[in-house]
Structure formats: structure tokens, C-alpha cells
Design an enzyme around this catalytic site. Structure first.
Site, PDB file in Angstrom:
ATOM      1  N   ASP A 100       0.812  -1.212   0.000  1.00 52.99           N
ATOM      2  CA  ASP A 100       0.000   0.000   0.000  1.00 52.99           C
ATOM      3  C   ASP A 100       0.851   1.271   0.000  1.00 52.99           C
ATOM      4  OD1 ASP A 100      -1.953   1.886   0.374  1.00 52.99           O
ATOM      5  OD2 ASP A 100      -2.436   1.296   2.418  1.00 52.99           O
ATOM      6  N   ASP A 287      -2.035   5.785  -5.258  1.00 52.44           N
ATOM      7  CA  ASP A 287      -2.369   4.901  -4.147  1.00 52.44           C
ATOM      8  C   ASP A 287      -2.653   3.479  -4.614  1.00 52.44           C
ATOM      9  OD1 ASP A 287      -3.354   3.673  -1.904  1.00 52.44           O
ATOM     10  OD2 ASP A 287      -4.896   5.163  -1.491  1.00 52.44           O
TER      11      ASP A 287
END
EC number: 3.4.23.-
Length: 506
Positions: A100, A287
Site C-alpha cells: 500500500d 495509491d
């Protein structure tokens, strides 16, 4: 951003399960994490509905100058993620994690997690079985948009493929309340963001890879394979890039605020026509932990209208347009400053000097991110959106009647409480290209790239890949470019030069 306790309960869909496929070191000094994809079933979407039942449908967040970690609170892991396998301890204990770029901590369930259902359904780290474990004990907690974890820090060796990161600080999660992590296909999260947003200021795994000389170049890159018919889901490359993963040259933009991989973004175009929303500049975050493309409600509503996405009717929005639409139009034609219009007609209590919050609600308590329930806030935000929409149509020389009809239609296209909007699978060929301007270059997304398909055959559904997320100034307006964008464009995270690069994926 990951966007978090400010809860953006988005949650859609088709997702790619990034399981660890293979790690390999090449002669160029790079290490590769092979990614595999699996489709999510409808359970995650149902879980998100349950999780967000008590939440507000549209939100705006005010983040202070020191609110970097606040964006993490908005994150929602129920839509689509990429996963890989790591191990912690000696001998190694294996876990599946989300890689992430929108967060910075590593956490996995702890054997000391006794009362959370999520812990019972996932592997747990057992410190007593590791010869390299070192006690830490510092408390930790992370709040997400649809979930939270709490626990304590420990130190141990972390294995990523053939790389062994020594003395890595990570969180043993002893509490995982809610349903989010119960239905999740992953065990934990490995953050690839900057240390500035790391809870407890723990050094991210990526930092220690560099510090311990495990990686030659301070760069990593993502290639996500969007071809559903191929087994290979993509690849995460540590230490460089694979030239076979992209076409042409990357367009690089500098990181504007360390924490997230945040950069400046220009205007958004729908069918080649500028919207003007980001003419004065917007911020964006690359992201990998978010599947969709999130942006301000104002512009997402315009996009969903253009692609025929069906949301829910906002009566508050329609009421404002019915009662004040003509007044707003007249004031814009008289060249009144747009940011002062809503206060001038009495719908907002400020004159715009704090910046326009393009959402239906605004948060006044930045520390606790509590949502305001006032009707006045909703009317103010609806007015602000109407100003932007009417401005956009005036630039296209539309008639007044057509402009007001268009704005009323946009009210009907406001995203549903889930944040998702359905589209007709049979109408892809009629939908416009949506484009983002980054580093002076226009990056196009075709309908087949921004529409996500859930299910197969007669029960298949098509979902808009655009969801609403409102972040108030000074942090916003903010865009989150998740897998919808990163699937089309190979993404380079250049830590050494503090920049992000995009090129068409091969």
C-alpha cells in the site's frame, strides 16, 4: 490518502487479489514481486454496506497542516487490493499483505488478539516462536474509513522474497473490530509511503531495505496487468523498473508533500472538454491500496452524469438549485467572485476566504474528524457545487435554461451512500473518455478502463470507477489515483529524487 476514519465507505467491487507469485532477483539489482489476481465476489460489497450503514453518504474533511496521517483514516480496503506474501520472524511465519503506497506501517494479526473475529480467521504472529523477536511494547492504533486496528509494536526480521530486513518495527494487531478485516482476503498491510505518516514514526520496511543495502536504487514501480484472461496479475519491482512493463517515457512530477506520494494535478477533461475544476491546481495521491479513482463530489458527479451512472437523488441539492439557481447564474454573469456567491445569498456563513469545501458536509473538529449534521452545512455545500457546475456550463456558452436543467440533472447523479454508481454495460461504446492532466501531459482513460465489471453472465453489473471523496483545504481538493489509473499507467515511485512517474503500461 488513504482515506480513513473520515470514512469513505466506497466499496465496490471487482478486485484484484495480489497474491505472492514469485520473487526473483535479476542481474540489474532489482527484486520482483509477482502478483496474481482473483475476482472479489459480492460479499465485500455487502460488507461495506453493513459497515457504512450509520455513515453519512457524502463527506468533506478539513485537515490541518499537520494532518498528514489523517488521510489514512479515510482508507477503505473493501473494494479492490493487491496482495503479496511476506514472512516475519525466524523461522519465517507467512502472511498475505496489501502493498500500500498510501500508508507507511506494517501490521499483522497478533497471537495476543483474543476477541476479534478477524484474528480468528487469519494467521497470527507468534513472537514466542521467533528467535529474532525483540520486545518493544509501544502502543499503536490506526483508524480507517471502514475499520480500525489497535495493538503494540514489536521488532523482528521481515522477509520479502529473498530479502531479509532485520530488526523491522511493526504492529502486532490485538484488536480488529468491525467487519472489514473479517471478510478481507489479506492478513495485514505493508505500507510503502513516507515515514512522515507512519504511526509511531516507525521506519517503513522500504526505508530499512535501503538503509541495510538490500536495494541498489531507491526506486520501486508497479505494473498491474488489467487483462482478466491472463493469470499474471502484475509485478512490483523493488530497486528499479522493468522496461517491458511500459511504452515510451515516463512523465515525472515532484512530490509536493512528503507523507503520501502526493503531487500537483491539473485540469480534468470529460470527452476532451475542460471542466475547469482544477485550473487553479489540485493535489493527487498515487495509491496502490485503492482500487478506484476518487475525487471531489462536484466533479465526480459531472463525470458520472456524462457516463450515465445512476446514483441517488439529493433533495437538498435540488432544493438549492430550484430556489437559488437563477440567482447564482445572475451573480456569475455579473462577475461576482464565485467563492463569495454562496455567502452573499446567505447559504454559507463565510466569505470564501477559507477556501471552498466541495462537499455536502464539512468537518470542524480536525482532531476527531467528527461530521457536522447541520442542514446549513449541506445547503452551503450544495450551493458551492452548483456554482462550479454553472461556471462550467457558462464556459461552453450554454443557454440559461439549459444550464439550470443540467444542474438539476447533476443533483440526481450525486453518488449513492455507498459511493458507487452503476452504469449500463451495453453502453460502454457511447461513454466519453475521461482525462487527467499531470505534469502538463493529458492522461486518458477509456470507458473499458474506468468501468469495472462485477460478476459474469446475466447477473453481471458494471460500476463506475469514479467515487466521491471530499477533502477541504488546505489539503484539498484532493484526488486519489488508485488501480483504475495505475492499471492503465505504469507507475514509478522514485524515492531518491522524490518524484512520481507515469507511462502507458505495456
Amino acid at each position: 490518502m488513504k482515506i480513513y476514519s473520515r470514512t469513505v465507505a466506497v466499496s465496490l467491487i471487482v478486485s484484484f487479489l495480489l497474491c505472492f507469485s514469485a520473487f526473483a532477483e535479476r542481474n540489474d539489482g532489482t527484486f520482483r514481486v509477482g502478483l496474481k489476481k482473483l475476482k472479489l465476489d459480492s460479499k465485500n460489497r455487502l460488507a461495506a454496506r453493513v459497515e457504512s450503514k450509520q455513515e453519512k453518504p457524502l463527506r468533506a474533511y478539513r485537515l490541518g497542516d499537520s494532518g498528514d496521517a489523517d488521510v489514512v483514516v479515510l482508507k477503505n480496503y473493501l473494494d479492490a487490493q493487491y496482495y503479496g506474501e511476506i514472512a516475519i520472524g525466524t523461522p519465517p511465519q507467512k502472511f498475505t499483505v496489501v502493498f500500500d503506497t498510501g500508508s507507511s506501517n506494517l501490521w499483522v494479526p497478533s497471537s495476543k488478539c483474543y476477541f476479534s473475529l478477524a484474528c480468528l480467521l487469519h494467521p497470527k504472529y507468534k513472537s514466542s516462536r521467533s528467535s529474532t523477536y525483540e520486545k518493544n511494547g509501544k502502543a499503536a492504533a490506526i483508524h480507517y474509513g471502514t475499520g480500525a486496528i489497535a495493538g503494540f509494536f514489536s521488532n523482528d526480521a521481515v522477509t520479502v522474497g529473498d530479502l531479509v530486513v532485520k530488526d523491522q518495527e511493526f504492529i502486532e494487531a490485538t484488536k480488529e473490530p468491525g467487519i472489514t478485516f473479517v471478510v478481507a482476503k489479506f492478513d495485514g498491510i505493508l505500507g510503502l509511503g513516507f515515514q512522515e505518516i507512519s504511526v509511531g514514526k516507525a521506519a517503513p520496511v522500504w526505508y530499512n531495505m535501503l538503509k541495510q543495502g538490500l536495494i541498489k536504487e531507491p526506486v520501486f514501480s508497479f505494473w498491474l496487468n488489467r487483462n482478466a484472461d491472463e493469470e499474471e496479475g502484475g509485478e512490483l519491482v523493488f530497486g528499479g523498473v522493468d522496461p517491458n512493463h511500459f511504452k515510451g517515457k515516463h512523465t515525472y512530477v515532484p512530490v509536493t508533500q512528503k507523507g503520501y506520494w502526493q503531487f500537483d494535478m491539473g485540469d480534468v477533461l470529460i470527452g476532451g472538454a475542460p471542466t475547469g475544476f482544477c485550473e487553479s491546481g489540485c493535489s493527487a495521491i498515487a495509491d496502490s491500496g485503492t482500487s478506484l479513482l476518487a475525487g471531489p463530489t462536484t466533479i465526480i458527479t459531472m463525470i458520472n452524469h456524462a457516463i450515465g451512472a445512476a446514483g441517488v437523488v439529493s433533495q437538498q441539492c435540488k432544493t438549492v438549485v430550484d430556489q437559488y439557481g437563477q440567482t447564482i447564474l445572475d451573480l456569475l454573469l455579473s462577475e461576482t467572485q464565485p467563492k463569495k456567491i454562496c455567502s452573499q445569498i446567505g447559504l454559507c456563513t463565510f466569505d470564501g476566504t477559507r477556501g471552498v469545501s466541495m462537499g455536502i458536509e464539512s468537518v470542524v473538529d480536525k482532531e476527531n474528524a467528527k461530521l457536522s449534521n447541520g442542514v446549513g452545512d449541506a445547503a452551503c455545500s450544495a450551493c458551492e457545487m452548483a456554482v462550479v457546475w454553472i461556471q462550467s456550463q457558462l464556459r461552453q456558452n450554454m443557454t440559461q435554461e439549459r444550464i439550470l436543467n443540467y444542474v438539476n440533472e447533476l443533483c440526481e447523479r450525486l453518488p449513492s451512500p455507498m459511493g458507487e454508481s452503476a452504469v449500463d454495460c451495453a453502453q460502454l461504446s457511447t461513454m466519453p473518455t475521461v482525462s487527467l492532466t499531470i505534469g502538463g501531459k493529458v492522461f486518458d482513460l477509456a470507458p473499458e478502463e474506468y468501468v469495472l465489471k462485477v460478476g459474469e453472465g446475466p447477473v453481471a453489473q458494471c460500476i463506475s470507477g469514479f467515487i466521491a471523496l471530499d477533502v477541504a483545504p488546505p489539503r484539498g481538493p484532493l484526488w486519489i489515483l488508485g488501480d483504475v489509473f495505475m492499471g492503465k499507467y505504469h507507475t514509478v515511485f522514485d524515492f531518491g529524487n522524490e518524484q512520481v512517474g507515469f507511462a502507458e503500461a505495456a
